[in-house]
Design an enzyme around this catalytic site. Structure first.
Site, PDB file in Angstrom:
ATOM      1  N   ASN A  51       0.757  -1.058   0.124  1.00 23.14           N
ATOM      2  CA  ASN A  51       0.254  -0.064   0.007  1.00 23.14           C
ATOM      3  C   ASN A  51       0.835   1.222   0.263  1.00 23.14           C
ATOM      4  O   ASN A  51       0.794   1.866   0.987  1.00 23.14           O
ATOM      5  CB  ASN A  51      -1.043  -0.064   1.287  1.00 23.14           C
ATOM      6  CG  ASN A  51      -1.863   1.152   1.030  1.00 23.14           C
ATOM      7  OD1 ASN A  51      -1.975   2.119   1.906  1.00 23.14           O
ATOM      8  ND2 ASN A  51      -3.053   0.854  -0.033  1.00 23.14           N
ATOM      9  N   HIS A  71       2.939   4.538  -0.581  1.00 24.16           N
ATOM     10  CA  HIS A  71       2.908   6.041  -0.869  1.00 24.16           C
ATOM     11  C   HIS A  71       4.005   6.668  -1.207  1.00 24.16           C
ATOM     12  O   HIS A  71       5.127   5.978  -1.210  1.00 24.16           O
ATOM     13  CB  HIS A  71       2.147   6.721   0.677  1.00 24.16           C
ATOM     14  CG  HIS A  71       2.714   6.279   1.670  1.00 24.16           C
ATOM     15  ND1 HIS A  71       4.002   6.633   2.097  1.00 24.16           N
ATOM     16  CD2 HIS A  71       2.435   5.550   2.674  1.00 24.16           C
ATOM     17  CE1 HIS A  71       4.396   6.348   3.201  1.00 24.16           C
ATOM     18  NE2 HIS A  71       3.484   5.505   3.764  1.00 24.16           N
ATOM     19  N   HIS A 113       7.287   5.594   1.054  1.00 29.48           N
ATOM     20  CA  HIS A 113       7.898   4.459   0.368  1.00 29.48           C
ATOM     21  C   HIS A 113       8.876   4.800  -0.713  1.00 29.48           C
ATOM     22  O   HIS A 113       9.809   4.285  -0.823  1.00 29.48           O
ATOM     23  CB  HIS A 113       6.721   3.459   0.138  1.00 29.48           C
ATOM     24  CG  HIS A 113       6.065   2.712   1.345  1.00 29.48           C
ATOM     25  ND1 HIS A 113       4.796   3.213   1.405  1.00 29.48           N
ATOM     26  CD2 HIS A 113       6.263   2.149   2.449  1.00 29.48           C
ATOM     27  CE1 HIS A 113       4.070   2.904   2.524  1.00 29.48           C
ATOM     28  NE2 HIS A 113       5.072   2.207   3.240  1.00 29.48           N
ATOM     29  N   ASP A 155       8.730   5.750  11.639  1.00 31.71           N
ATOM     30  CA  ASP A 155       8.897   4.653  12.840  1.00 31.71           C
ATOM     31  C   ASP A 155      10.074   4.595  13.605  1.00 31.71           C
ATOM     32  O   ASP A 155      11.013   3.912  13.236  1.00 31.71           O
ATOM     33  CB  ASP A 155       8.632   3.384  12.034  1.00 31.71           C
ATOM     34  CG  ASP A 155       7.121   3.244  11.353  1.00 31.71           C
ATOM     35  OD1 ASP A 155       6.027   3.439  12.035  1.00 31.71           O
ATOM     36  OD2 ASP A 155       7.133   2.969  10.144  1.00 31.71           O
ATOM     37  N   LEU A 198       3.203  10.882   6.081  1.00 30.96           N
ATOM     38  CA  LEU A 198       2.443  10.135   5.153  1.00 30.96           C
ATOM     39  C   LEU A 198       2.260   8.600   5.949  1.00 30.96           C
ATOM     40  O   LEU A 198       3.391   8.156   6.564  1.00 30.96           O
ATOM     41  CB  LEU A 198       3.256   9.826   3.830  1.00 30.96           C
ATOM     42  CG  LEU A 198       3.160  11.179   2.814  1.00 30.96           C
ATOM     43  CD1 LEU A 198       3.697  10.700   1.330  1.00 30.96           C
ATOM     44  CD2 LEU A 198       1.747  11.910   3.050  1.00 30.96           C
TER      45      LEU A 198
END
Lengths: 295, 295
Positions: B32, B34, B37, B151, B185
């Site tokens: 998934n 965005h 990434h 993260d 994001l």
């Protein structure tokens, strides 16, 4: 003579150019090498082009009060022996090289298989094995690694570690190497006095007797526990202090005693069992095991 | 277009011939994708010749009742996006390919750093991250791996894992990519309603305000806790439910509040701190963080 590397970086630099053109085998040891270790190296040479033997007395696999400080360290003799069997590299790091932080905050635990048998009396042992083997795998990135079958539980744990962590490494098990009188070779055998050394082969003799009883189906009438109890008594009378003596499946799962569970149906399907023992004799904690197929 | 591998063996066969002649980068993702990434992939291309992007919604890092089932899976769109930034391989294994036994008996725990912050509300999360990242490292054996700084705790844990397990992998941290209004994001931003999406940037605005307060030394008189309490109140009033909002050293160690400890000596030496936040907005648990140098 094998080339000795004390540092991770120099070993990796040496291996990098040959990697993928040549298969690399790792033989992890704590040094003080005997013929059992040398058989591991010979087996490694059958599976690879380049053999790396690590010699590292790993502090994290020793518990409090165990023999970490007194464990025999004999690097010069080890290297000479490894030369005689054609090892290519010896990786002999310092403790600081392996553990910049000791103990390392990161832990690896290979699940329930680690808490039985040796894990009962040495509760932190296999965590230490898990972390040092993972580190050695990551440092050497071998195609194949060789482990002795004497440490049967360790072997099973490493196979599980390789599966669970997706290490692209073939694990090859090497048969137990024994003295002429049957005692499994071990660096810790040198803790035995001359008298104890005479007694020591009884452990293997009793395992063999148990294996014969199982192969003959004596457990079908008597049950596993009776056979274990009888063998334990003989081993104890001989002078050992038993840590454990158990019959397990070859995967170290519990065997079902059908005498207790199913008195009517005393038929077993063929399965491979392992008899595993750890017993103290004087200062030495001896391990041995015996595979046997039962029906 | 990147070549898609569903199986460990075929990916390894593809990488083996080029390994060591060419540097390999790994970008682990849950898909998934965005723009955040895609920036990881662009950074990977600066550090390596071959870029492998893994796309795997890892079951072991989701807790009971979390969004594993509903986590967005968009492989076709992901592959098209990866083509646009020049990724070479996509590794998109099935759950069974990654976990023949689920959960795997082997556990990896990166020590005390895992139990704070996200580890408080998601107690099994970082064990799952540890095992999947170790597996991906072992499968791909990259020279470098790229992780996003959003993260932050995960990044710190992976750096520690690499150190403690001696992985020969450079870990490269990629800056947070933000929407024009400042929102970091995240795939989970799509859980936000239109109204919530309007509110969401407040999280980043409050982090920036806190960072400015720290840079200006306001904590010296007021103490860290007062600043945190004030910011928490503003974030809560805006509609968030705060999971945590903390100020830590850049290594995620506790900061010492000298107001409390040493009222006489209100001088700090320069140190890099991080403000870390996790907060729910509707169905979305949003993470953000902000580094700041204080005196």
């Amino acid at each position: 003579m094998p080339i000795i590397h004390r540092h991770i970086a120099t070993l990796q630099a040496a291996l990098k150019p040959v990697r993928n053109q040549q298969r690399i085998a790792l033989v992890p040891t704590m040094g003080n090498l005997h013929d059992g270790h040398l058989e591991l190296v010979k087996l490694a040479k059958q599976h690879a082009d380049i053999v790396v033997v690590s010699i590292f007395v790993n502090p994290t696999q020793f518990g409090v009060g165990e023999d970490f400080d007194s464990y025999p360290r004999t690097l010069d003799e080890d290297v000479a022996k490894l030369a005689s069997v054609g090892a290519d590299y010896v990786f002999a790091p310092s403790s600081v090289e392996m553990y910049p932080v000791l103990p390392p905050p990161t832990t690896i635990r290979a699940g329930a298989i680690t808490t039985q048998l040796c894990g009962q009396s040495r509760p932190t042992h296999f965590d230490g094995v898990g972390i040092v083997v993972s580190k050695l795998f990551n440092i050497v990135q071998p195609d194949v690694a060789i482990f002795g079958q004497k440490d049967y539980q360790q072997l099973a744990i490493i196979k599980q570690l390789v599966r669970d962590l997706s290490y692209p490494i073939d694990i090859v098990a090497a048969p137990i190497v024994r003295a002429a009188d049957g005692l499994a070779l071990s660096s810790r055998n040198q803790y035995l006095s001359a008298d104890e050394r005479q007694i020591a082969p009884i452990l293997q003799q009793e395992l063999q007797r148990l294996a014969q009883q199982l192969a003959a189906g004596e457990h079908i009438d008597k049950g596993f526990n009776t056979l274990i109890t009888d063998a334990s008594e003989r081993i104890t009378v001989a002078g050992f202090k038993i840590d454990y003596l158990e019959i397990k499946t070859a995967q170290l799962e519990p065997v079902i005693d059908r005498l207790a569970n199913d008195g009517e149906n005393k038929k077993y399907t063929a399965q491979e069992l392992i008899i595993v023992v750890a017993a103290w004799l004087g200062r030495a904690r001896l391990l041995d095991n015996q595979l046997v197929t039962v029906y």
